[in-house]
Motif scaffolding. Structure first.
Motif, short mmCIF file in Angstrom:
data_model
loop_
_atom_site.label_atom_id
_atom_site.label_comp_id
_atom_site.label_asym_id
_atom_site.label_seq_id
_atom_site.Cartn_x
_atom_site.Cartn_y
_atom_site.Cartn_z
N ARG A 11 63.10 -25.72 -0.39
CA ARG A 11 63.66 -24.46 0.10
C ARG A 11 62.70 -23.32 -0.18
N VAL A 12 62.93 -22.21 0.48
CA VAL A 12 62.11 -21.02 0.28
C VAL A 12 62.37 -20.49 -1.12
N PRO A 13 61.31 -20.34 -1.94
CA PRO A 13 61.51 -19.87 -3.31
C PRO A 13 61.95 -18.42 -3.35
N GLY A 14 62.72 -18.09 -4.38
CA GLY A 14 63.14 -16.71 -4.59
C GLY A 14 64.42 -16.33 -3.88
N LEU A 15 64.97 -17.22 -3.08
CA LEU A 15 66.23 -16.91 -2.41
C LEU A 15 67.39 -17.39 -3.26
N GLU A 16 68.35 -16.53 -3.46
CA GLU A 16 69.53 -16.91 -4.22
C GLU A 16 70.38 -17.84 -3.38
N GLU A 17 70.97 -18.81 -4.02
CA GLU A 17 71.86 -19.73 -3.33
C GLU A 17 73.29 -19.19 -3.41
N ARG A 18 73.68 -18.44 -2.41
CA ARG A 18 75.05 -17.94 -2.32
C ARG A 18 75.75 -18.76 -1.26
N THR A 19 77.01 -18.95 -1.44
CA THR A 19 77.73 -19.70 -0.43
C THR A 19 78.23 -18.75 0.64
N ALA A 20 77.98 -19.10 1.86
CA ALA A 20 78.46 -18.33 3.00
C ALA A 20 78.97 -19.33 4.02
N THR A 21 79.98 -18.94 4.73
CA THR A 21 80.52 -19.82 5.75
C THR A 21 79.65 -19.72 7.00
N PRO A 22 79.65 -20.75 7.82
CA PRO A 22 78.91 -20.66 9.08
C PRO A 22 79.38 -19.48 9.93
N ALA A 24 80.52 -16.55 8.83
CA ALA A 24 79.94 -15.33 8.26
C ALA A 24 78.46 -15.21 8.61
N ALA A 25 77.74 -16.33 8.55
CA ALA A 25 76.32 -16.30 8.88
C ALA A 25 76.11 -15.98 10.36
N SER A 26 76.98 -16.48 11.21
CA SER A 26 76.89 -16.19 12.64
C SER A 26 77.22 -14.73 12.92
N ASP A 27 78.28 -14.22 12.29
CA ASP A 27 78.71 -12.84 12.51
C ASP A 27 77.67 -11.82 12.04
N ALA A 28 76.96 -12.13 10.94
CA ALA A 28 75.99 -11.20 10.37
C ALA A 28 74.56 -11.68 10.62
N PHE A 29 74.35 -12.41 11.70
CA PHE A 29 73.06 -13.03 12.00
C PHE A 29 71.96 -11.99 12.22
N ASP A 30 70.82 -12.18 11.54
CA ASP A 30 69.66 -11.30 11.68
C ASP A 30 68.60 -12.01 12.52
N PRO A 31 68.38 -11.57 13.76
CA PRO A 31 67.43 -12.25 14.65
C PRO A 31 66.01 -12.35 14.09
N ALA A 32 65.58 -11.33 13.36
CA ALA A 32 64.22 -11.34 12.80
C ALA A 32 64.04 -12.48 11.80
N ARG A 33 65.12 -12.84 11.11
CA ARG A 33 65.04 -13.94 10.15
C ARG A 33 64.78 -15.27 10.84
N LEU A 34 65.38 -15.46 12.01
CA LEU A 34 65.14 -16.69 12.76
C LEU A 34 63.67 -16.77 13.18
N THR A 35 63.14 -15.68 13.68
CA THR A 35 61.73 -15.65 14.09
C THR A 35 60.84 -15.96 12.90
N GLN A 36 61.12 -15.34 11.77
CA GLN A 36 60.32 -15.55 10.57
C GLN A 36 60.38 -17.01 10.12
N ALA A 37 61.57 -17.57 10.05
CA ALA A 37 61.72 -18.96 9.60
C ALA A 37 61.05 -19.93 10.57
N PRO A 69 73.93 -17.12 17.57
CA PRO A 69 74.26 -18.56 17.61
C PRO A 69 75.72 -18.79 17.23
N ARG A 70 76.31 -19.81 17.81
CA ARG A 70 77.68 -20.18 17.45
C ARG A 70 77.72 -20.61 15.99
N PRO A 71 78.86 -20.49 15.33
CA PRO A 71 78.97 -20.88 13.92
C PRO A 71 78.56 -22.33 13.65
N ASP A 72 78.77 -23.23 14.62
CA ASP A 72 78.39 -24.62 14.38
C ASP A 72 76.89 -24.84 14.51
#
Length: 113
Positions: A11-22, A24-37, A69-72
């Motif tokens: 996994r990417v170092p330095g990222l905290e492992e917080r639990t989020a539902t799919p 929540a991740a879909s609703d608050a999706f950051d497009p720049a993060r997808l490009t970066q990853a 993206p859809r939650p699934d």
């Protein structure tokens, strides 16, 4: 006794492992993060699309913010790009990487991608 499991070792170092539902991740999706990853994984939009079972145009729309993206799809996206699902949530600290200084191959032999 320390945990010697390799789960999450890539996994990417330095990222905290917080639990989020799919959702929540879909609703608050950051497009720049997808490009970066995607770029850090060395994948094209077509590569990601094939793994997710969507079209390359859909991945492009996710990256530009035209659609989310859809939650699934979000958990599969995280798995394909080897990042935690929480990585895609907007508002989290975003490590900025200067890739211009990290080149170890001759430019002549480097693929355009």
């Amino acid at each position: 006794m320390p945990n010697t499991s390799s789960k999450g070792a890539d996994r990417v170092p330095g990222l905290e492992e917080r639990t989020a539902t799919p959702r929540a991740a879909s609703d608050a999706f950051d497009p720049a993060r997808l490009t970066q990853a995607r770029r850090l994984a060395g994948m094209t939009k077509k590569d990601v699309a094939e793994h997710l079972g969507v079209t390359p145009a859909a991945v492009g729309q996710y990256e530009t913010g035209v659609s989310r993206p859809r939650p699934d799809v979000v958990p599969r996206m995280a798995t394909v790009l080897n990042v935690p699902m929480e990585f895609f949530i907007a508002g989290r600290p975003s490590p900025r990487l200067n890739s211009s200084m990290a080149h170890f191959r001759s430019l002549r032999s480097t693929p355009k991608a």
